[in-house]
Design a protein around this motif. Structure first.
Motif, PDB file in Angstrom:
ATOM      1  N   GLN A   1      42.964  35.119  45.895  1.00 35.76           N
ATOM      2  CA  GLN A   1      42.244  35.397  44.524  1.00 35.76           C
ATOM      3  C   GLN A   1      42.668  34.697  43.391  1.00 35.76           C
ATOM      4  O   GLN A   1      42.031  34.002  42.418  1.00 35.76           O
ATOM      5  N   LEU A   2      44.168  34.509  43.331  1.00 37.31           N
ATOM      6  CA  LEU A   2      44.685  33.444  42.477  1.00 37.31           C
ATOM      7  C   LEU A   2      44.302  31.999  42.544  1.00 37.31           C
ATOM      8  O   LEU A   2      43.914  31.362  41.405  1.00 37.31           O
ATOM      9  N   ILE A   3      44.055  31.653  43.545  1.00 33.39           N
ATOM     10  CA  ILE A   3      43.415  30.056  43.855  1.00 33.39           C
ATOM     11  C   ILE A   3      42.029  30.074  43.477  1.00 33.39           C
ATOM     12  O   ILE A   3      41.543  29.433  42.628  1.00 33.39           O
ATOM     13  N   ARG A   4      41.127  31.123  43.679  1.00 31.47           N
ATOM     14  CA  ARG A   4      39.765  31.250  43.255  1.00 31.47           C
ATOM     15  C   ARG A   4      39.687  31.050  41.607  1.00 31.47           C
ATOM     16  O   ARG A   4      38.976  30.776  41.253  1.00 31.47           O
ATOM     17  N   THR A   5      40.413  32.006  41.293  1.00 31.07           N
ATOM     18  CA  THR A   5      40.615  32.496  39.689  1.00 31.07           C
ATOM     19  C   THR A   5      40.928  30.785  39.122  1.00 31.07           C
ATOM     20  O   THR A   5      40.616  30.597  38.190  1.00 31.07           O
ATOM     21  N   THR A   6      41.996  30.157  39.666  1.00 33.29           N
ATOM     22  CA  THR A   6      42.548  28.891  39.095  1.00 33.29           C
ATOM     23  C   THR A   6      41.308  27.996  39.303  1.00 33.29           C
ATOM     24  O   THR A   6      41.061  27.060  38.432  1.00 33.29           O
ATOM     25  N   VAL A   7      40.824  27.961  40.167  1.00 35.80           N
ATOM     26  CA  VAL A   7      39.561  26.737  40.289  1.00 35.80           C
ATOM     27  C   VAL A   7      38.594  27.248  39.275  1.00 35.80           C
ATOM     28  O   VAL A   7      37.912  26.339  38.472  1.00 35.80           O
TER      29      VAL A   7
END
Length: 396
Positions: free
Chosen positions: A173-179
């Motif tokens: 989720q953190l990766i998707r939010t960052t992208v």
């Protein structure tokens, strides 16, 4: 800045960049080590294969199965740290892990239970949240049932498998939010650039609309007066010349205002650009520019822009120190800008076009430029007079 930021997370020196692939060999090695260190749970299956408790056929089959499992896991997890596979490929690789983990554990023994940890991690890292909330408990339940085949008692693995899996859901989720944040910032930057273009178009219209209309009108009048009233036509032509000259002055002033960068704005943009590029930035406080000529300030802003562009594009650095200092020299008070990084300094053997042009700008403003490699990176130092040339003598 000359380069809009595409990403905006700040990271410590040795932290893997979230949601992006490696930019250089060092970051690739960091990611490989970060993923490879968790392969420690494979020590039990390897020891089991090397113990000689199985037949030769079982040992060979187990080795091949373990190699396929590890390959599928590393391919899936490492690729999904940056650019993800297509959903069909993800599901296929997860199916390989989902079949091999229970099959190897059921046929070769309880030492292979640790494979379910990797299955749980892969599910948490690659599946959508809803699917992961079903897949991780299912993997835990299958591990428990397969463990009963070898009379394995519920131990820390029963807690570790879902715990690590759901932790990876959070990381995903953190990766998707960052992208998504990077995309949003890129969109904002694009909209801001469009708004600036519209503002420039409006200003130029306001500056030139009246002048060009007046020039057109007077040209028509001069054309009509020319045969019968050459004196009046000459006056109209003189008015046209005056209006056109004033319009040219207005346009030059407007364009100069748009093109002249401000040091405070460049410092703020530098912080954003370096952070977005994954470079830890140390920036000065709000600069004191009292008495500093506009030309000197503008040249330092250009120097900062050029230096930071080189850091982001070419250096491969992960640290950058920006300093702005007032110094008293034999030539009078100077304002010194220093940009130092721990990168490679670029691939060129000599100064590029950017540094050459920057040197010319500084010399025109009465300043100097020093740039070159240092022991642990590259440093650029730009100096400009901190007061107007005529004020130096009066101050003495």
């Amino acid at each position: 800045m000359t380069e809009d930021p595409r990403a905006a997370e700040q990271r410590p020196e040795h932290q893997v960049r979230i949601g992006q692939g490696p930019r250089n060999r060092r970051e690739l090695m960091v990611k490989v080590l970060w993923i490879g260190v968790w392969l420690i749970f494979l020590s039990s299956p390897v020891e089991d294969l090397a113990s000689g408790h199985h037949t030769l056929a079982a040992t060979v089959a187990g080795g091949i199965g373990l190699a396929v499992f590890v390959t599928a896991y590393l391919t899936l997890v490492f690729r999904n740290i940056g650019r993800s596979f297509a959903p069909r490929v993800v599901v296929s690789l997860l199916a390989v892990l989902g079949v091999l983990a229970p099959l190897l554990t059921y046929t070769l023994g309880g030492a292979w239970v640790g494979l379910f940890i990797y299955l749980s991690v892969a599910c948490g890292a690659t599946l959508p949240v809803r699917a992961a909330f079903w897949a991780i408990p299912a993997a835990t339940a299958v591990m428990f049932l397969v463990g009963l085949r070898w009379h394995e008692k519920p131990d820390e693995s029963l807690l570790l498998v879902p715990l690590i899996g759901f932790a990876m859901v959070g990381v995903g989720q953190l990766i998707r939010t960052t992208v998504e944040l990077r995309k949003a910032r890129a969109t904002v930057a694009h909209l801001a650039a469009n708004e600036e273009r519209l503002r420039l178009a409006r200003d130029l219209h306001d500056l030139l609309g009246h002048s060009l209309s007046l020039i057109t009108l007077k040209s028509e009048l001069a054309g009509r007066m020319l045969p019968d009233h050459p004196d009046k036509a000459a006056q109209q032509v003189a008015d046209i010349e005056q209006v056109s000259r004033q319009a040219l002055v207005d346009v030059r002033e407007a364009v100069t205002g748009y093109r002249r960068p401000r040091l405070a704005a460049e410092l703020a943009g530098t912080q954003v650009a370096l952070t977005a590029a994954g470079v830890t930035a140390e920036m000065p406080a709000e600069p004191d520019l009292t008495g500093v000529p506009e030309e000197a300030e503008s040249v330092l802003a250009w120097a900062l822009r050029e230096a930071v562009t080189n850091v982001v594009r070419h250096s491969g650095a992960d640290k950058c120190l920006v300093q702005l200092t007032h110094r008293q020299t034999l030539d009078g008070p100077m304002l010194e800008l220093s940009v130092e990084d721990n990168g490679s300094g670029g691939a060129g053997n000599g100064p590029g076009n950017g540094l050459t042009g920057l040197t010319e700008r500084l010399e025109k403003a009465g300043g100097t430029l020093e740039a070159g490699r240092i022991r642990h990176g590259f440093r650029l130092v730009a100096r400009v007079p901190a007061v107007v040339a005529g004020d130096v003598g009066s101050g003495a």
